[in-house]
Design an enzyme around this catalytic site. Structure first.
Site, PDB file in Angstrom:
ATOM      1  N   TYR A   1       0.843  -1.201   0.000  1.00 50.60           N
ATOM      2  CA  TYR A   1       0.000   0.000   0.000  1.00 50.60           C
ATOM      3  C   TYR A   1       0.879   1.253   0.000  1.00 50.60           C
ATOM      4  O   TYR A   1       1.652   1.487   0.930  1.00 50.60           O
ATOM      5  CB  TYR A   1      -0.968   0.013   1.187  1.00 50.60           C
TER       6      TYR A   1
ATOM      7  N   HIS B   1      -1.738 -12.186   0.350  1.00 47.45           N
ATOM      8  CA  HIS B   1      -2.567 -11.200  -0.355  1.00 47.45           C
ATOM      9  C   HIS B   1      -3.349 -11.783  -1.541  1.00 47.45           C
ATOM     10  O   HIS B   1      -4.508 -11.431  -1.756  1.00 47.45           O
ATOM     11  CB  HIS B   1      -1.660 -10.059  -0.844  1.00 47.45           C
ATOM     12  N   ARG B   2      -2.695 -12.652  -2.306  1.00 44.18           N
ATOM     13  CA  ARG B   2      -3.337 -13.262  -3.481  1.00 44.18           C
ATOM     14  C   ARG B   2      -2.724 -14.636  -3.716  1.00 44.18           C
ATOM     15  O   ARG B   2      -1.578 -14.860  -3.328  1.00 44.18           O
ATOM     16  CB  ARG B   2      -3.078 -12.422  -4.746  1.00 44.18           C
TER      17      ARG B   2
ATOM     18  N   ASN C   1      -8.456 -13.268  -1.208  1.00 49.43           N
ATOM     19  CA  ASN C   1      -8.755 -13.594  -2.610  1.00 49.43           C
ATOM     20  C   ASN C   1      -8.472 -15.057  -2.943  1.00 49.43           C
ATOM     21  O   ASN C   1      -8.020 -15.368  -4.049  1.00 49.43           O
ATOM     22  CB  ASN C   1      -7.953 -12.679  -3.553  1.00 49.43           C
TER      23      ASN C   1
ATOM     24  N   SER D   1     -13.160  -3.197  -0.244  1.00 46.75           N
ATOM     25  CA  SER D   1     -13.861  -2.255  -1.128  1.00 46.75           C
ATOM     26  C   SER D   1     -15.380  -2.335  -0.985  1.00 46.75           C
ATOM     27  O   SER D   1     -16.111  -2.555  -1.964  1.00 46.75           O
ATOM     28  CB  SER D   1     -13.443  -2.472  -2.593  1.00 46.75           C
TER      29      SER D   1
ATOM     30  N   GLY E   1     -12.495   1.881   3.483  1.00 49.37           N
ATOM     31  CA  GLY E   1     -11.352   2.509   2.833  1.00 49.37           C
ATOM     32  C   GLY E   1     -11.310   4.016   2.950  1.00 49.37           C
ATOM     33  O   GLY E   1     -10.440   4.657   2.381  1.00 49.37           O
ATOM     34  N   THR E   2     -12.255   4.604   3.686  1.00 50.61           N
ATOM     35  CA  THR E   2     -12.268   6.068   3.758  1.00 50.61           C
ATOM     36  C   THR E   2     -11.026   6.609   4.474  1.00 50.61           C
ATOM     37  O   THR E   2     -10.496   5.986   5.390  1.00 50.61           O
ATOM     38  CB  THR E   2     -13.551   6.580   4.468  1.00 50.61           C
TER      39      THR E   2
HETATM   40  N1  LIG Z   1      -7.248  -7.855  -0.215  1.00 52.88           N
HETATM   41  C1  LIG Z   1      -7.289  -7.144  -1.305  1.00 52.88           C
HETATM   42  O1  LIG Z   1      -6.961  -7.616  -2.408  1.00 52.88           O
HETATM   43  C2  LIG Z   1      -7.720  -5.718  -1.217  1.00 52.88           C
HETATM   44  C3  LIG Z   1      -7.941  -4.957  -2.384  1.00 52.88           C
HETATM   45  C4  LIG Z   1      -8.377  -3.641  -2.243  1.00 52.88           C
HETATM   46  C5  LIG Z   1      -8.583  -3.098  -0.973  1.00 52.88           C
HETATM   47  N2  LIG Z   1      -8.323  -3.852   0.147  1.00 52.88           N
HETATM   48  C6  LIG Z   1      -8.537  -3.313   1.510  1.00 52.88           C
HETATM   49  O2  LIG Z   1      -9.843  -2.814   1.568  1.00 52.88           O
HETATM   50  C7  LIG Z   1      -9.810  -1.466   2.044  1.00 52.88           C
HETATM   51  C8  LIG Z   1     -10.986  -0.725   1.524  1.00 52.88           C
HETATM   52  O3  LIG Z   1     -10.925  -0.617   0.107  1.00 52.88           O
HETATM   53  P1  LIG Z   1     -11.436   0.697  -0.603  1.00 52.88           P
HETATM   54  O4  LIG Z   1     -10.580   1.844  -0.204  1.00 52.88           O
HETATM   55  O5  LIG Z   1     -11.623   0.425  -2.046  1.00 52.88           O
HETATM   56  O6  LIG Z   1     -12.830   0.854   0.185  1.00 52.88           O
HETATM   57  P2  LIG Z   1     -14.206   1.592   0.042  1.00 52.88           P
HETATM   58  O7  LIG Z   1     -14.608   1.875   1.445  1.00 52.88           O
HETATM   59  O8  LIG Z   1     -15.093   0.772  -0.813  1.00 52.88           O
HETATM   60  O9  LIG Z   1     -13.894   2.924  -0.750  1.00 52.88           O
HETATM   61  C9  LIG Z   1     -13.303   4.031  -0.148  1.00 52.88           C
HETATM   62  C10 LIG Z   1     -13.341   5.164  -1.141  1.00 52.88           C
HETATM   63  O10 LIG Z   1     -14.704   5.585  -1.297  1.00 52.88           O
HETATM   64  C11 LIG Z   1     -14.730   7.007  -1.084  1.00 52.88           C
HETATM   65  N3  LIG Z   1     -16.027   7.488  -0.591  1.00 52.88           N
HETATM   66  C12 LIG Z   1     -16.873   8.288  -1.266  1.00 52.88           C
HETATM   67  N4  LIG Z   1     -17.953   8.590  -0.552  1.00 52.88           N
HETATM   68  C13 LIG Z   1     -17.815   7.990   0.628  1.00 52.88           C
HETATM   69  C14 LIG Z   1     -18.617   7.949   1.806  1.00 52.88           C
HETATM   70  N5  LIG Z   1     -19.777   8.605   1.880  1.00 52.88           N
HETATM   71  N6  LIG Z   1     -18.192   7.217   2.842  1.00 52.88           N
HETATM   72  C15 LIG Z   1     -17.016   6.562   2.761  1.00 52.88           C
HETATM   73  N7  LIG Z   1     -16.187   6.565   1.682  1.00 52.88           N
HETATM   74  C16 LIG Z   1     -16.602   7.291   0.606  1.00 52.88           C
HETATM   75  C17 LIG Z   1     -13.622   7.266  -0.103  1.00 52.88           C
HETATM   76  O11 LIG Z   1     -13.269   8.632  -0.151  1.00 52.88           O
HETATM   77  P3  LIG Z   1     -12.879   9.409   1.220  1.00 52.88           P
HETATM   78  O12 LIG Z   1     -11.520   8.907   1.603  1.00 52.88           O
HETATM   79  O13 LIG Z   1     -12.901  10.831   0.800  1.00 52.88           O
HETATM   80  O14 LIG Z   1     -13.926   9.083   2.229  1.00 52.88           O
HETATM   81  C18 LIG Z   1     -12.545   6.350  -0.644  1.00 52.88           C
HETATM   82  O15 LIG Z   1     -11.891   6.943  -1.752  1.00 52.88           O
HETATM   83  C19 LIG Z   1      -8.446  -0.946   1.599  1.00 52.88           C
HETATM   84  O16 LIG Z   1      -8.016   0.171   2.352  1.00 52.88           O
HETATM   85  C20 LIG Z   1      -7.607  -2.153   1.870  1.00 52.88           C
HETATM   86  O17 LIG Z   1      -7.286  -2.218   3.249  1.00 52.88           O
HETATM   87  C21 LIG Z   1      -7.916  -5.150   0.035  1.00 52.88           C
END
Ligand SMILES: NC(=O)c1ccc[n+]([C@@H]2O[C@H](COP(=O)([O-])OP(=O)(O)OC[C@H]3O[C@@H](n4cnc5c(N)ncnc54)[C@H](OP(=O)(O)O)[C@@H]3O)[C@@H](O)[C@H]2O)c1
Length: 292
Positions: free
Chosen positions: A39, A104-105, A135, A202, A257-258
């Site tokens: 990350y 991770h994968r 995954n 996500s 992910g926020t």
């Molecule tokens: N294992 C894997 O392969 C894998 C892959 C991807 C991710 N992950 C993990 O999953 C976590 C979450 O993924 P993600 O970041 O894609 O998660 P998410 O919570 O689906 O998306 C977060 C994004 O949505 C935005 N957003 C827009 N409106 C929002 C609202 N009202 N409330 C909250 N967020 C809003 C956030 O912006 P703001 O920051 O402005 O709120 C941020 O850019 C990652 O940090 C990581 O730890 C794991």
């Protein structure tokens, strides 16, 4: 608390904003933090480590999870890489152990016996307490588990209202529809049967590549329904989308992910609500899925 705070997007944060975000999480009962060595090319772990070193008493209340196995252009679950990656994560995070390590994968070249040996070494050295994957299909987990004395406790999978294959496939069993194709070996049911906790990555994204479905005009009907249900419970549409994940009886843990503390405060309210069965299915359908 069933929510996990993900750090994939933290590379852009400065010290002050990372500190505020961590403090907001802890003050609101979120103590589980999800990292990966990749990350921000290590920056997410680094910024967290800097804040933690100034607040050492926070560590006892935290669950720190990181991941390894993705390298530039290829996957690597060799024993050597797993051990090296954990050492580097610990250094960046400024802590002496990970509570959880996830692979991770899937690395198709992995030798499951080598992975098991890496887990044993990390456990003996006190560097990692618990282990899991991300995954991975049920057969991949079976294979790893056969060669590991450590129980695989977690599987982190993409899951949201829009990316809902792990629940969708189960509804189409015994039909001729394409959704009946079992790509992941009934992964959700397998994890439930084996006592493996699913973490949903996500939870607000339409897809890994695209933006969130929240306020996204391509998901107008879904947003209207999220708004309507949100107003009934007094929570935001995004919080309803998280409540939808929490409503599933598999005890799935959303990885948020926020990076915005205000958004985080909104999302925490998802834990105060239990959607009705009818609301759960209505949201599923408005997200673009069909029932067989
Ligand atoms: N294992 C894997 O392969 C894998 C892959 C991807 C991710 N992950 C993990 O999953 C976590 C979450 O993924 P993600 O970041 O894609 O998660 P998410 O919570 O689906 O998306 C977060 C994004 O949505 C935005 N957003 C827009 N409106 C929002 C609202 N009202 N409330 C909250 N967020 C809003 C956030 O912006 P703001 O920051 O402005 O709120 C941020 O850019 C990652 O940090 C990581 O730890 C794991």
């Amino acid at each position: 608390m069933k929510l996990i705070l993900g750090t994939m997007r933290w590379a852009k944060l400065d010290y002050e904003s990372a500190q505020t975000l961590i403090e907001t999480a802890l003050d609101n009962g979120i103590s589980f933090f999800d990292f990966a060595d990749i990350y921000g090319s290590g920056k997410s772990e680094e910024i967290f480590g800097e804040v933690l070193s100034d607040h050492p008493t926070w560590r006892d209340d935290m669950i720190i999870q990181s991941k390894c196995g993705i390298r530039p252009g290829y996957y690597d679950l060799s024993k050597e890489h797993i051990l090296e990656s954990v050492d580097k994560s610990l250094e960046r995070l400024q802590t002496d152990h990970l509570d959880v390590l996830l692979l991770h994968r899937p690395d198709v070249l992995m030798d499951p016996a080598e992975v098991g040996a890496a887990f044993d070494t990390l456990k003996e050295q006190g560097k990692v307490r618990y282990f899991g994957v991300s995954n991975m299909s049920s057969s991949q987990i079976e294979l790893l588990q056969q060669h590991s004395t450590e129980k695989i406790l977690f599987n982190q999978l993409q899951f949201s209202l829009v990316h809902a294959g792990i629940v969708g496939q189960g509804m189409y069993v015994n039909t001729n529809e394409p959704e009946a194709t079992d790509r992941d070996g009934g992964i959700l049911e397998y994890c439930r049967a084996q006592g493996i906790t699913v973490q949903a990555w996500s939870p607000l994204q339409a897809s890994f590549e695209s933006w969130t479905f929240i306020d996204n005009p391509h998901y107008k009907a879904l947003n209207e329904k999220l708004e309507l249900i949100g107003s009934k419970y007094g929570i935001s549409p995004a919080a309803v989308a998280i409540a939808w994940i929490l409503r599933h009886p598999a005890d799935i843990r959303p990885v948020l992910g926020t990076t915005n503390p205000e958004h985080l405060l909104e999302l925490v309210k998802a834990t105060t609500v239990e959607l009705t069965r009818k609301e759960w299915y209505e949201l599923y359908i408005e997200a673009g899925h069909q029932l067989p």
